[in-house]
Enzyme design. Structure first.
Site, mmCIF file in Angstrom:
data_model
loop_
_atom_site.group_PDB
_atom_site.id
_atom_site.type_symbol
_atom_site.label_atom_id
_atom_site.label_comp_id
_atom_site.label_asym_id
_atom_site.label_seq_id
_atom_site.Cartn_x
_atom_site.Cartn_y
_atom_site.Cartn_z
ATOM 1 N N CYS A 128 0.692 -1.255 0.119
ATOM 2 C CA CYS A 128 -0.006 0.203 0.093
ATOM 3 C C CYS A 128 0.772 1.265 0.047
ATOM 4 C CB CYS A 128 -0.826 -0.001 1.140
ATOM 5 S SG CYS A 128 -1.883 -1.501 1.098
ATOM 6 N N HIS A 268 -3.193 6.959 3.702
ATOM 7 C CA HIS A 268 -3.659 5.785 3.027
ATOM 8 C C HIS A 268 -5.028 5.407 3.348
ATOM 9 C CE1 HIS A 268 -4.045 1.873 1.453
ATOM 10 N NE2 HIS A 268 -3.598 1.047 2.804
ATOM 11 N N ASN A 298 -10.096 -0.319 1.020
ATOM 12 C CA ASN A 298 -8.850 -0.080 0.869
ATOM 13 C C ASN A 298 -8.312 -0.331 -0.558
ATOM 14 O OD1 ASN A 298 -5.898 -0.289 1.013
ATOM 15 N ND2 ASN A 298 -5.895 -1.455 2.869
#
Ligand code: COA
Length: 386
Positions: A128, A268, A298
């Site tokens: 990520c 994030h 996500n």
């Protein structure tokens, strides 16, 4: 900054060069999966998912979509916004944990589809955190004079790697892509500085065990569900809340700024509670914080560029603001970066420009097919001889 910034070509001169974002674009698949939809697959509820994560729904790839199809569309939108020809792109970096294949890279597939005939291309796997790693690498290549124009893409079809019977993971992730075009300018600004870190001892916390050289695919790995994402959510949660604030502080310090200089915080988009904890530690007012995870979940490497595109569309990010980006993910990896959003909004493309661009992509496709045909003819004519 109202005037157009001048492009700097690679040169032998030692004049300072800065890496500005001149185009941006995102793409998400059409299919929406709500928390209620997931509660029909595993024992969970909309209320539990919203309270523990902040996520309401996510976009999910269809059978015919994949990481490269998302990346190509996001890249085309970013190039159109920047009014940059694919032929002018020097470097393509695709950050992804759900690549099209182990190899060739997704970046090479994107390069071919765009007709970016003068570009180097590679995938970057920092999970990520990949988009921030990618921005940092591309910006450094621009600043040193190696290249002038880079395309940095975060793209994921992670839902294809989810175990839809594991409620600890399948509720969290979504698919999509975001892309930035970075270009050299002589005026200070753009991607200023970053802080990147990793801790491989935490690898087992978030892992896709099989399919690589450590555990090649066998009937056993398939039967044992080893080709799906495995995660220790609590461990990842603790790690994220520990590292985010300090990474931001370091990136801000390296950029010669103070935390008060930050206008917008783009974390994030993994979990609203993690975002809240980091914002609180950094003493950031809620209106400075970009939150988009309720709609997308996500999206891993795509989460930061998608969040930025959404915030621009909503008017939360404006010209001349200073953005602080931070992410964490498998590896373990984490990183933060500071970005001045200072290039004037580009004029929308004219119909003629759009038509030319579409023609360019069609021609790129034809040329790619021709090259494949030539290769197979060569193989037939020459066999194995050189
Ligand atoms: N629905 C309902 N209950 C669930 C559930 C779900 N989807 N997932 C777990 N539970 C249950 C657990 O079994 C546990 O039950 P128990 O107390 O009877 O044992 C309880 O809820 C609490 O579980 P816990 O794992 O402590 O929940 P949590 O508050 O830590 O939330 C995550 C779980 C995954 C949402 C959270 O840990 C998280 O977001 N971690 C970070 C993950 C992440 O960001 N990963 C990507 C990194 S890039």
């Amino acid at each position: 900054m109202s005037k157009e910034l001048a492009l700097v070509a690679p040169s032998a001169s030692n004049a300072p060069r800065y890496a500005h974002v001149v185009g941006w674009g995102m793409y998400v698949p059409e299919k929406i999966v709500t928390n209620d939809d997931i509660s029909k697959l595993v024992e969970t509820s909309d209320e539990w998912i919203q309270t523990r994560t902040g996520i309401k729904q996510r976009r999910v790839a269809s059978e015919h979509e994949s990481t490269s199809t998302f990346a190509i569309e996001a890249a085309r939108r970013a190039l159109a916004k920047a009014n940059v020809s694919p032929a002018d792109v020097d470097l393509i970096i695709v950050g992804t944990s759900s690549p099209e294949h182990l190899f060739p890279s997704t970046a090479c597939i994107v390069q071919d589809a765009l007709g970016a005939k003068n570009a180097g291309a590679y995938d970057l796997l920092a999970a990520c955190t990949s988009f921030i790693y990618g921005l940092s690498q591309a910006a450094n290549s621009i600043k040193t004079g190696d290249i002038t124009t880079a395309l940095v893409i975060g793209s994921e079809a992670l839902t294809k790697l989810m175990d839809w019977s594991d409620r600890g993971t399948c509720i969290l992730f979504g698919d999509g892509a975001g892309a930035f075009v970075l270009q050299a300018r002589s005026e200070p600004g753009g991607f200023m500085n970053s802080f990147l870190r990793s801790d491989g001892s935490g690898g087992p916390s978030l892992i896709l065990p099989a399919g690589g050289s450590a555990m090649p695919a066998t009937t056993k790995t398939v039967v044992e569900n080893q080709h799906y994402v495995k995660m220790n959510g609590r461990e990842v949660f603790r790690f994220a809340t520990r590292v985010m604030a300090s990474a931001c502080q370091e990136a801000v310090r390296r950029s010669g700024l103070e935390m008060d200089d930050i206008d917008i915080f783009v974390p994030h988009q993994a979990n609203k509670r993690i975002i809240d904890a980091a914002s609180k530690k950094l003493k950031l007012a809620p209106e400075k914080v970009v939150v988009t995870l309720e709609n997308y979940g996500n999206t891993s490497a795509a989460s930061i560029p998608i969040a930025i595109c959404e915030a621009i569309n909503k008017g939360q990010i404006k010209q001349n603001q200073t953005l602080m980006l931070v992410a964490f993910g498998a590896g373990l990896t984490w990183g933060a970066g500071v970005l001045k959003w200072d290039v004037p909004p580009p004029a929308p493309p004219t119909r003629r420009q759009e038509a030319q661009r579409n023609l360019y992509y069609r021609w790129a496709r034809v040329k790619s097919v021709l090259r494949r045909v030539v290769r197979s003819l060569e193989a037939r004519i020459f066999g194995n001889s050189k």
